[in-house]
Write an enzyme that holds these catalytic residues in place. Structure first.
Site, PDB file in Angstrom:
ATOM      1  N   CYS A 101       0.595  -1.225   0.341  1.00  0.00           N
ATOM      2  CA  CYS A 101       0.053   0.244   0.259  1.00  0.00           C
ATOM      3  C   CYS A 101       1.286   1.171  -0.140  1.00  0.00           C
ATOM      4  CB  CYS A 101      -1.106   0.107   1.055  1.00  0.00           C
ATOM      5  SG  CYS A 101      -1.792  -1.241   0.973  1.00  0.00           S
ATOM      6  N   THR A 139     -17.088  10.604   0.613  1.00  0.00           N
ATOM      7  CA  THR A 139     -15.870  10.220   1.943  1.00  0.00           C
ATOM      8  C   THR A 139     -14.663   9.459   1.751  1.00  0.00           C
ATOM      9  OG1 THR A 139     -17.129   8.908   2.964  1.00  0.00           O
ATOM     10  CG2 THR A 139     -17.710  11.036   3.305  1.00  0.00           C
ATOM     11  N   ASP A 188     -10.536   1.032   7.028  1.00  0.00           N
ATOM     12  CA  ASP A 188      -9.069  -0.052   7.822  1.00  0.00           C
ATOM     13  C   ASP A 188      -7.792   0.938   6.984  1.00  0.00           C
ATOM     14  OD1 ASP A 188      -9.452   0.483   5.292  1.00  0.00           O
ATOM     15  OD2 ASP A 188      -8.880  -2.311   4.349  1.00  0.00           O
TER      16      ASP A 188
END
Length: 353
Positions: free
Chosen positions: A21, A53, A232
């Site tokens: 990531c 969002t 998350d």
């Protein structure tokens, strides 16, 4: 340590400019890109959650009792072992379904590989790792797409189902809520040390264990009335995803840094300079909305912005639900889930205390 599949195969991490990531486009740049393409988008009333969002997945209402959760995630290798790379990428992709309160039902594989540089057995091991994670989640990989690529990339399109009343957005936090984090931080720091061949065997095993632990508490938490928001923690770090929670709800999120769990040895590695470039890009993208208290450790900023690959769930819940939330995490194997702060009325910002 980080296994290599064959002596004549290049290190997977050597074939990519970034890993996991940490490959995400910087948050400030991403915001500008999305602004360019947002006008005139079709937004049907059945679309319960879109891009408004920066939530973890899209949610589309099918009927009164079912909504479809749809997401995709893919990245370049964060480890050299191809099987573990596949497991990590698949676990990370399924996490977005769990974070919305959904249960995965199937996945599609996204495979882009430098076929001329990687042996076919290496590519096969990557795919097998993803398949084994999906098998553990109880779902099939029902199809996908492959291309010949300059860099190795693997991930999933993941789909799940959730009751419309149990969708948990990142924007539902309320003043007075308590924040609970499901996994310790530090995957980005571990990956920086690994890239420089300075990550020990024990820490490597910790990294694999954390990044391949499916976020199965998600739908169980969403069933609790006192749980108001879930997201998350992935590429934008704890600070970035907590700030998205603050912005979505129009509240101040406060994190007590001393209570934030870290993977073993991470503080020492960060102090020694093992920090990813993505950490700095994250801070440049959103640091203006983060208040750092005096007296924090020198590494706090770097660790709060550390990109987490397949990171933990961040939960905002009513104070009376904290014990239930921690019990769910414990039953699902998340031994280090911890209360890390709270939510209060105020400007949409993050305070690290």
């Amino acid at each position: 340590m980080n296994a290599s599949p064959a002596p004549d195969s290049p290190r997977l991490t050597s074939l990519s400019h970034g890993g996991g990531c940490g490959c995400k486009i910087a948050p400030g740049v991403l915001s500008q890109i999305l602004q360019q393409g947002g006008a005139g988008a079709v937004m049907p009333p059945e679309l319960l959650v879109g891009i408004e969002t920066a939530d973890d997945a899209a949610v589309y209402r099918l009927n009164d009792s079912q909504a479809l959760v749809a997401t995709t995630d893919f990245f370049m290798p964060i480890v050299d072992d191809p099987y573990e790379f596949g497991r990590i990428a698949a676990t990370n992709a399924l996490s977005d379904v769990y974070a919305m309160g959904g249960r995965p039902i199937m996945a599609l594989a996204l495979v882009a590989m430098p076929v001329s540089r990687l042996p076919l057995d290496v590519i096969g091991a990557i795919i097998r790792g993803g398949q084994d994670v999906c098998r553990a989640a109880g779902i099939p990989i029902a199809g996908g797409h492959t291309i010949d690529s300059v860099e190795p990339i693997y991930g999933l399109v993941a789909m799940g189902l959730v009751h419309p009343d149990r969708v948990r957005r990142n924007a539902g936090a309320r003043p007075g809520d308590v924040l609970v984090l499901g996994k310790p931080l530090g995957v980005g720091v571990y990956s920086a040390a690994l890239k420089k061949e300075q990550l020990g065997d024990a820490h490597y095993r910790e990294m694999i264990a954390s990044t391949t632990l499916l976020n199965t508490p998600g739908p169980l938490l969403a069933a609790l009335p006192g749980v108001h928001a879930i997201t998350d923690v992935t590429g934008f770090g704890l600070a970035g995803h907590a700030l998205e929670m603050a912005r979505g709800a129009g509240v101040t999120v406060a994190v007590d840094w001393a209570r934030v769990p870290l993977l073993p040895g991470v503080a020492e590695l960060a102090a020694a300079g093992f920090v990813t470039g993505a950490s700095g890009r994250n801070w440049a993208g959103y640091g203006a909305d983060v208040v750092l208290a005096h007296g924090l450790p020198a590494t706090a900023q770097a660790l709060a912005t550390d990109p987490q690959t397949s990171g933990g769930l961040l939960v905002a819940c009513a104070p009376g639900s904290v014990d239930e939330v921690l019990a769910v995490f414990a039953r699902e194997g998340f031994a280090r889930a911890a209360v890390i702060g709270g939510v209060q009325a105020g400007p949409a910002r993050l305070e690290l205390r």
